[in-house]
Enzyme design. Structure first.
Site, PDB file in Angstrom:
ATOM      1  N   HIS A  92       0.819  -1.263   0.014  1.00  0.00           N
ATOM      2  CA  HIS A  92      -0.096  -0.015  -0.246  1.00  0.00           C
ATOM      3  C   HIS A  92       0.762   1.337  -0.034  1.00  0.00           C
ATOM      4  O   HIS A  92       0.572   2.147   0.641  1.00  0.00           O
ATOM      5  CB  HIS A  92      -0.864   0.001   1.183  1.00  0.00           C
ATOM      6  CG  HIS A  92      -2.109  -1.014   1.071  1.00  0.00           C
ATOM      7  ND1 HIS A  92      -2.984  -0.843   0.084  1.00  0.00           N
ATOM      8  CD2 HIS A  92      -2.381  -1.957   1.635  1.00  0.00           C
ATOM      9  CE1 HIS A  92      -3.734  -1.853   0.129  1.00  0.00           C
ATOM     10  NE2 HIS A  92      -3.647  -2.609   1.129  1.00  0.00           N
ATOM     11  N   ASP A 148       0.778  -4.673   5.307  1.00  0.00           N
ATOM     12  CA  ASP A 148      -0.408  -5.674   4.955  1.00  0.00           C
ATOM     13  C   ASP A 148      -0.237  -5.660   3.413  1.00  0.00           C
ATOM     14  O   ASP A 148       0.060  -4.997   2.739  1.00  0.00           O
ATOM     15  CB  ASP A 148      -1.731  -5.245   5.358  1.00  0.00           C
ATOM     16  CG  ASP A 148      -2.427  -4.036   4.947  1.00  0.00           C
ATOM     17  OD1 ASP A 148      -1.345  -2.912   4.959  1.00  0.00           O
ATOM     18  OD2 ASP A 148      -3.413  -3.666   4.811  1.00  0.00           O
ATOM     19  N   GLU A 149      -0.950  -6.819   3.000  1.00  0.00           N
ATOM     20  CA  GLU A 149      -1.125  -6.940   1.277  1.00  0.00           C
ATOM     21  C   GLU A 149       0.078  -6.640   0.739  1.00  0.00           C
ATOM     22  O   GLU A 149      -0.378  -5.482  -0.268  1.00  0.00           O
ATOM     23  CB  GLU A 149      -2.601  -6.192   1.306  1.00  0.00           C
ATOM     24  CG  GLU A 149      -3.822  -6.629   2.016  1.00  0.00           C
ATOM     25  CD  GLU A 149      -5.144  -5.971   1.584  1.00  0.00           C
ATOM     26  OE1 GLU A 149      -4.768  -4.683   1.171  1.00  0.00           O
ATOM     27  OE2 GLU A 149      -6.310  -6.635   1.597  1.00  0.00           O
ATOM     28  N   VAL A 150       0.952  -7.117   1.072  1.00  0.00           N
ATOM     29  CA  VAL A 150       2.375  -6.836   0.045  1.00  0.00           C
ATOM     30  C   VAL A 150       2.011  -7.540  -1.262  1.00  0.00           C
ATOM     31  O   VAL A 150       2.875  -8.737  -1.525  1.00  0.00           O
ATOM     32  CB  VAL A 150       3.499  -7.172   0.851  1.00  0.00           C
ATOM     33  CG1 VAL A 150       4.797  -6.683   0.139  1.00  0.00           C
ATOM     34  CG2 VAL A 150       3.382  -6.470   2.327  1.00  0.00           C
ATOM     35  N   TYR A 151       1.302  -7.128  -2.265  1.00  0.00           N
ATOM     36  CA  TYR A 151       0.781  -7.689  -3.270  1.00  0.00           C
ATOM     37  C   TYR A 151       2.221  -7.673  -4.332  1.00  0.00           C
ATOM     38  O   TYR A 151       3.123  -6.934  -4.426  1.00  0.00           O
ATOM     39  CB  TYR A 151      -0.163  -7.165  -4.361  1.00  0.00           C
ATOM     40  CG  TYR A 151      -1.560  -7.169  -3.448  1.00  0.00           C
ATOM     41  CD1 TYR A 151      -1.721  -8.446  -2.809  1.00  0.00           C
ATOM     42  CD2 TYR A 151      -2.468  -6.222  -3.151  1.00  0.00           C
ATOM     43  CE1 TYR A 151      -2.952  -8.511  -2.061  1.00  0.00           C
ATOM     44  CE2 TYR A 151      -3.346  -6.127  -2.512  1.00  0.00           C
ATOM     45  CZ  TYR A 151      -3.898  -7.480  -1.991  1.00  0.00           C
ATOM     46  OH  TYR A 151      -5.005  -7.488  -1.398  1.00  0.00           O
TER      47      TYR A 151
END
Length: 462
Positions: A92, A148-151
């Site tokens: 993010h 979070d959400e380390v795509y």
């Protein structure tokens, strides 16, 4: 205040990456948060923080000034709300990596969401962000560093090469960066404990997580916003984290912003149920394992997504959720107390079908005599103009009045760019459709032949 809640800390999340409130509005809602049972704030500044130096370009147009941040902290203290700032340091990171000067620090060159953990400059960047935030938040006990959400982690070219070595893995890549960021917080800012969202930790093998040293550095925030939260699964996960060495943990629920990227009104019963299930989790595990709960109120799903429910319309849901936590559930007496406190007859606001949609899609004169086919060809029975036009004009007048009222109300809470975005997304499409209908109707009526002495000319011989 009831002591039946297992959550000693109850933090309201302010997501400032969309429709950030004016400080004057925060001065009004902070006492309300406190009265409802909150004793803390998680402030996710994103581009609203007044970064300085080479980070100044991260500021949004209406970013808070340093004095405004100081005022927010003062207002929070007055309402006995402990502040925990949040800065994203891994995933993010769009608000940073969208800028050309930092684009070379992306994990995947084309995507601005995830930081490349192999670049030394990446760590220097997040350290500078942390230091500037903590310079203005000198008395905080916790700093949330996101993660979070380390795509797409591991999909960058450097990562692909690194992962070819046998001892390396995606988990190691994640934990190494997390450890580096958390270590900076602990060494440079003694007394400040880093928090992290837990989703990147959940599936890491227990022994690897334990050996990484991360459990001694951070406190994980277990987040789940569902009305179908798996209580036993969460209790099991807490046990796993404890065995890995995490001494303290947090929970995270949601009072809005978690049921649809373009949601306009929060489904209150959904969020109440989410909190009831978190109470079951807290009541079933070891006492005092969970330090507190963060009631998230997402304003966007990410930096580039549309706005979801604005903070003011989320207040009834927040009130219900906080009171659920304070009283250990949401029994009928608690519901009545909340409704009386807010001065409403019901917490659930009905999202009715737009009146413009009703006219265009359900009005029998429009659908039967002025369909898209007729509108494209400017065909209309003259008598239908009398059936359609007055109602459409009356509706447009009501919408124009509503627009003025909405803009006045929004100006009390938000900056011009947020108002413009919300109106363009939620109001203007309806008024534009209505105006287009009236324009087509006028043009079609103007093209009709004039009446003859014997009535309307049908185009046929007598």
């Amino acid at each position: 205040m009831s002591s039946s809640t297992p959550f000693k800390m109850r933090l309201v999340h302010l997501d400032l990456k969309g429709a950030p409130p004016k400080v004057s509005y925060l001065s009004e809602v902070f006492p309300l948060f406190h009265a409802l049972g909150a004793n803390g704030l998680l402030i996710e500044y994103e581009d609203m923080f007044p970064y300085e130096g080479h980070l100044k370009l991260l500021r949004a147009k209406h970013a808070y000034s340093p004095s405004e941040v100081t005022e927010i902290l003062r207002l929070a203290r007055l309402s006995e709300l402990e502040v925990v700032p949040l800065v994203q340091t891994f995933g993010h990171m769009e608000f940073v990596l969208k800028h050309a000067v930092f684009a070379h620090l992306r994990e995947v060159a084309h995507f601005p969401n995830t930081l490349n953990p192999h670049e030394a400059e990446s760590l220097t960047l997040v350290q500078a962000m942390i230091d500037q935030i903590l310079e203005l938040h000198r008395d905080v006990r916790w700093l949330h560093i996101g993660c979070d959400e380390v795509y797409y982690l591991g999909e960058g070219e450097t990562s692909k090469q690194w992962l070819q070595q046998e001892q390396n893995s995606h988990a190691k890549l994640c934990l190494t960066h997390m450890q580096a960021v958390a270590s900076h917080v602990l060494t440079q800012h003694p007394g400040v404990t880093p928090l992290v969202w837990d989703d990147m930790l959940r599936d890491i093998p227990q022994e690897q997580l334990k050996a990484s040293g991360v459990p001694q550095l951070v406190e994980p925030v277990l987040w789940d916003y569902g009305a179908d939260l798996d209580v036993h699964g969460k209790i099991f996960l807490i046990g796993k984290y404890q065995e890995c060495g995490f001494q303290r943990m947090w929970a995270a629920s949601a009072f809005k912003g978690a049921t649809g990227a373009s949601q306009s009104l929060p489904p209150v019963e959904h969020h109440i149920r989410n909190h009831e299930l978190w109470l079951q989790v807290a009541g079933s595990g070891p006492v005092d394992t969970l330090q507190g709960i963060i009631l998230t109120g997402w304003q966007r799903y990410d930096h580039f997504s549309v706005l979801c429910e604005l903070l003011p319309v989320g207040i009834p849901s927040l009130a219900a959720c906080l009171q659920s936590l304070v009283h250990g559930g949401f029994a009928e007496d608690v519901r009545l107390r909340v409704e009386r406190f807010l001065g409403v007859s019901s917490l659930e606001i009905t999202d009715t079908v737009s009146s413009v949609d009703t006219l265009l899609e359900r009005n029998r004169y429009v659908t039967g005599w002025f369909s898209p086919y007729h509108r494209r060809r400017k065909l209309v029975h003259p008598v239908m103009v009398q059936h359609i036009q007055p109602e459409a004009l009356s509706l447009l007048n009501r919408w124009n009045q509503l627009v003025q009222q909405l803009e006045a109300a929004l100006q009390m809470a938000f900056y011009p760019d947020a108002i413009e975005e919300w109106m363009e997304e939620n109001v203007f499409p309806s008024t534009q459709r209505l105006q287009a209908l009236l324009q087509d109707l006028g043009e079609a009526a103007a093209q009709q032949p004039p009446p003859t002495s014997s009535g309307w000319d049908t185009g046929q011989n007598p």
